[in-house]
Design a protein around this motif. Structure first.
Motif, short mmCIF file in Angstrom:
data_model
loop_
_atom_site.label_atom_id
_atom_site.label_comp_id
_atom_site.label_asym_id
_atom_site.label_seq_id
_atom_site.Cartn_x
_atom_site.Cartn_y
_atom_site.Cartn_z
N HIS A 177 0.82 -1.22 0.00
CA HIS A 177 0.00 0.00 0.00
C HIS A 177 0.85 1.26 0.00
O HIS A 177 0.48 2.26 -0.62
N PHE A 178 1.99 1.25 0.69
CA PHE A 178 2.87 2.41 0.65
C PHE A 178 3.43 2.62 -0.76
O PHE A 178 3.59 3.76 -1.21
N SER A 179 3.74 1.51 -1.45
CA SER A 179 4.30 1.62 -2.80
C SER A 179 3.28 2.19 -3.79
O SER A 179 3.64 2.80 -4.78
N ASN A 180 2.00 1.95 -3.49
CA ASN A 180 0.94 2.43 -4.38
C ASN A 180 0.08 3.47 -3.68
O ASN A 180 -1.15 3.50 -3.85
N ILE A 181 0.72 4.33 -2.89
CA ILE A 181 -0.03 5.27 -2.04
C ILE A 181 -0.87 6.24 -2.87
O ILE A 181 -1.97 6.62 -2.47
N ARG A 182 -0.37 6.65 -4.04
CA ARG A 182 -1.14 7.57 -4.88
C ARG A 182 -2.43 6.90 -5.37
O ARG A 182 -3.49 7.52 -5.41
N LEU A 183 -2.33 5.62 -5.73
CA LEU A 183 -3.51 4.88 -6.17
C LEU A 183 -4.49 4.70 -5.02
O LEU A 183 -5.70 4.82 -5.21
N VAL A 184 -3.97 4.43 -3.83
CA VAL A 184 -4.83 4.27 -2.65
C VAL A 184 -5.63 5.54 -2.40
O VAL A 184 -6.85 5.50 -2.18
N HIS A 185 -4.97 6.70 -2.48
CA HIS A 185 -5.66 7.97 -2.26
C HIS A 185 -6.59 8.30 -3.42
O HIS A 185 -7.69 8.82 -3.21
N ALA A 186 -6.14 8.03 -4.65
CA ALA A 186 -6.95 8.36 -5.82
C ALA A 186 -8.29 7.63 -5.79
O ALA A 186 -9.32 8.18 -6.20
N PHE A 187 -8.30 6.40 -5.30
CA PHE A 187 -9.53 5.62 -5.25
C PHE A 187 -10.14 5.59 -3.85
O PHE A 187 -11.03 4.79 -3.58
N SER A 188 -9.62 6.43 -2.95
CA SER A 188 -10.15 6.54 -1.58
C SER A 188 -10.23 5.17 -0.90
O SER A 188 -11.23 4.80 -0.30
N GLN A 189 -9.14 4.42 -1.02
CA GLN A 189 -9.12 3.05 -0.48
C GLN A 189 -8.36 2.97 0.85
O GLN A 189 -7.86 1.90 1.21
N GLN A 190 -8.29 4.09 1.59
CA GLN A 190 -7.61 4.06 2.88
C GLN A 190 -8.26 3.07 3.84
O GLN A 190 -7.58 2.36 4.58
N ARG A 191 -9.60 3.01 3.80
CA ARG A 191 -10.31 2.10 4.70
C ARG A 191 -9.96 0.65 4.37
O ARG A 191 -9.72 -0.17 5.26
N THR A 192 -9.92 0.33 3.07
CA THR A 192 -9.56 -1.04 2.66
C THR A 192 -8.14 -1.37 3.09
O THR A 192 -7.85 -2.48 3.56
N ALA A 193 -7.23 -0.39 2.92
CA ALA A 193 -5.84 -0.60 3.31
C ALA A 193 -5.73 -0.86 4.81
O ALA A 193 -5.00 -1.76 5.25
N ARG A 194 -6.47 -0.06 5.59
CA ARG A 194 -6.45 -0.26 7.05
C ARG A 194 -7.01 -1.63 7.42
O ARG A 194 -6.50 -2.31 8.31
N ALA A 195 -8.08 -2.03 6.72
CA ALA A 195 -8.71 -3.33 7.02
C ALA A 195 -7.76 -4.49 6.71
O ALA A 195 -7.67 -5.45 7.48
N ARG A 196 -7.07 -4.41 5.57
CA ARG A 196 -6.14 -5.48 5.21
C ARG A 196 -4.99 -5.57 6.21
O ARG A 196 -4.58 -6.66 6.62
#
Length: 563
Positions: A177-196
């Motif tokens: 998730h850190f390597s793809n942090i821009r993609l995480v923010h672009a798709f608002s997937q912070q919650r998914t990242a935290r859950a994983r």
């Protein structure tokens, strides 16, 4: 350590002597002399303890640093198939956290256990000299403590490996998730990242808690046995004093020695469990360091002078990726390329274009068939020597987070590179002007994966790197497909310079790039479907090439779209 152990073993005997003579000696000078002697002994012990601590700690750091270097060297030399199987985040965690587990065990853990072993042996000897009869009370308790430690140690070893695997999985999820942090923010997937990450850490936590419960049971059981042994010693010792067989001072000394011995036995058992946990946690490390499962890596590091004209041939090559052995990526591919010829590889996604590039670079070996350079089969040549004559420019250039100079100079591994050489390569790649426009010039830090640069700038730095390498065979993997028209024009000029006089293999989908090739190889699901010039292949309107290119041809006005 020997000094501290001898002094520690002398304490109870000195105390026994003091207790038994306290009513006999009336002269205060005797007490003062004894106090001065004890003060001197304490000073010696303090110096010895300081030296012991420093030596064990520093040695532990040296050992851990050496192991970390060995592991990194073993990892960096692994073949590409190893990295297909292991995630970068997992490897990072192994290199840091797993190796660090060794430190505590190899430093104070090892020091304490060795000291306890000496105390244990010395204490048993002293106990036997004071009262062999009282020693019978310890015959049952001490072996029981050691046996319990050995039994639990086996379980710890298995649990420790599972715990390290769990921690490695946490590192993998975080790195991804850190390597793809821009993609995480672009798709608002912070919650998914935290859950994983929460899921991964929950699994690691459950393993840790269950291991802690086992460890707590061992500590509690050992503590109970220690105090039970001391209670039994006191009871039996009191009977011996009543019979006049033992003095109060001897009983006091015996209890202190018994405490030392039982405590040492518990510490040895505890260290054994810690050692088993460490072995379980670091088994993977030593498997990698000591294994011979990386023949490709050893071959890749074997240097040798290779002179290539640039001729290349695939002879009935069959290949499947190690992680997908049942799915053939190449199915009997055969073709030859003459030195200086420009070849375009065309085909739908998954047709085998990038696989051919990977095999040329030696990332994998064919399952059957062979690859030959200038008529010599690749397996008969040193891989490092072949790679020294190859260069690749990718769609998304791989840049390090250092300076522009370091990224271009990365092309040459055998020697140091001067700034003038880097500038000359950058000028040929039409990159010198924009680099000079930066305040720090060639010392400009590009950020992780070149995040501080535009796509065209990154691509021209990659081209400068390839020019500095001066390869005989050049691989262009979709080198302009991700660029806008203005950037593509600048990059294409640099590529034209790079391609002059070199065997060039272009992986492309764009008509503007493909049409410049001397010959086109059309791939279909791992097979060579067609080959020829652009004009020859376009004329075959029932062929795969025409079907792949007809929409681009229509846009370019080069050929009407067939009904």
């Amino acid at each position: 350590m020997a000094v501290t152990v001898l002094i520690q073993l002398a304490y109870p005997k000195a105390l026994s002597y003091f207790i038994d003579n306290i009513n006999v000696q009336k002269d205060m000078a005797w007490f003062s002399s004894l106090a001065l002697i004890m003060l001197a002994v304490l000073a010696v012990q303090a110096v010895a303890a300081t030296a012991r601590y420093y030596i064990f700690e520093s040695t532990g750091y040296m050992i851990v640093t050496r192991i970390r270097r060995q592991l990194y060297a073993a990892l960096i030399g692994q073949p590409i198939r190893f990295f297909d199987k292991h995630h970068v985040g997992e490897l990072n965690n192994r290199l840091t956290a797993d190796v660090e587990v060794l430190h505590d065990t190899l430093t104070m853990g090892m020091a304490v256990s060795l000291r306890c072993l000496c105390v244990f042996i010395g204490g048993v000897v002293m106990l036997l000299t004071i009262s062999p009869a009282l020693c019978l009370m310890l015959v049952f308790f001490l072996p029981a403590t050691l046996i319990i430690g050995k039994m639990t140690g086996k379980v710890y070893r298995k649990r420790a490996r599972l715990m390290r695997d769990g921690q490695a999985e946490c590192g993998k999820v975080a790195h991804e998730h850190f390597s793809n942090i821009r993609l995480v923010h672009a798709f608002s997937q912070q919650r998914t990242a935290r859950a994983r990450y929460a899921g991964a850490t929950e699994h690691a936590l459950s393993l840790s808690v269950s291991s802690s419960a086992l460890f707590a049971l061992f500590r509690g059981g050992s503590s109970f046995l220690v105090y039970l042994a001391l209670l039994g010693t006191l009871w039996f010792g009191a009977r011996l004093i009543g019979q006049g067989v033992l003095s109060v001072g001897d009983l006091t000394a015996f209890i202190l020695y018994a405490s030392m011995v039982t405590e040492a036995a518990g510490a040895i058992g505890e260290f054994w469990n810690a050692w088993m946990r460490t072995i379980g946690a670091t088994e993977w490390i030593f498997e990698v360091v000591n294994s011979d499962r990386a023949p490709g890596a050893a071959k890749g590091e074997a240097h040798g002078e290779v002179r290539l004209q640039g001729n290349l041939a695939f002879n009935d090559v069959v290949f499947s990726y190690p992680e997908r052995p049942d799915a053939q990526a190449l199915k009997g591919i055969g073709f030859s390329i003459a030195a200086g010829e420009t070849i375009a590889l065309v085909g739908a996604s998954g047709a085998g274009k990038s696989t051919i590039a990977s095999l040329i670079l030696g990332f994998y070996q064919p399952d059957s068939g062979s690859i030959a350079f200038d008529g010599i089969e690749a397996h008969a040549m040193p891989l490092a020597g072949i790679r020294s004559k190859l260069a690749i420019v990718e769609q998304e250039p791989s840049l390090f987070s250092g300076s522009i100079f370091e990224n271009i100079a990365f092309a040459v591994a055998e020697r140091g590179v001067t700034l003038d050489e880097v500038k000359a390569a950058a000028a040929l790649a039409f990159a010198h002007d924009f680099i000079s426009g930066f305040p720090d010039g060639y010392d400009t830090v590009v950020g992780e994966r070149g995040a501080q640069l535009s796509g065209g700038q990154k691509q021209r730095i990659a081209i400068a790197r390839a020019l500095l390498r001066d390869p005989r065979i050049l691989i262009l993997d979709e080198a302009t497909s991700a660029l806008d028209s203005a950037s593509e024009l600048q990059v294409q000029r640099a590529l034209d310079t790079l391609m002059q006089g070199r065997t060039t293999i272009i992986i492309a989908h764009r008509f503007s790039t493909i049409v410049k090739a001397d010959r086109i190889l059309v791939l279909d699901q791992g097979r060579l479907a067609q080959q020829g010039t652009h004009a020859q292949l376009v004329a075959q309107q029932d062929g795969l090439y025409f079907q792949l290119m007809r929409h681009q041809l229509a846009r370019a006005g080069a050929q009407p779209v067939a009904a």
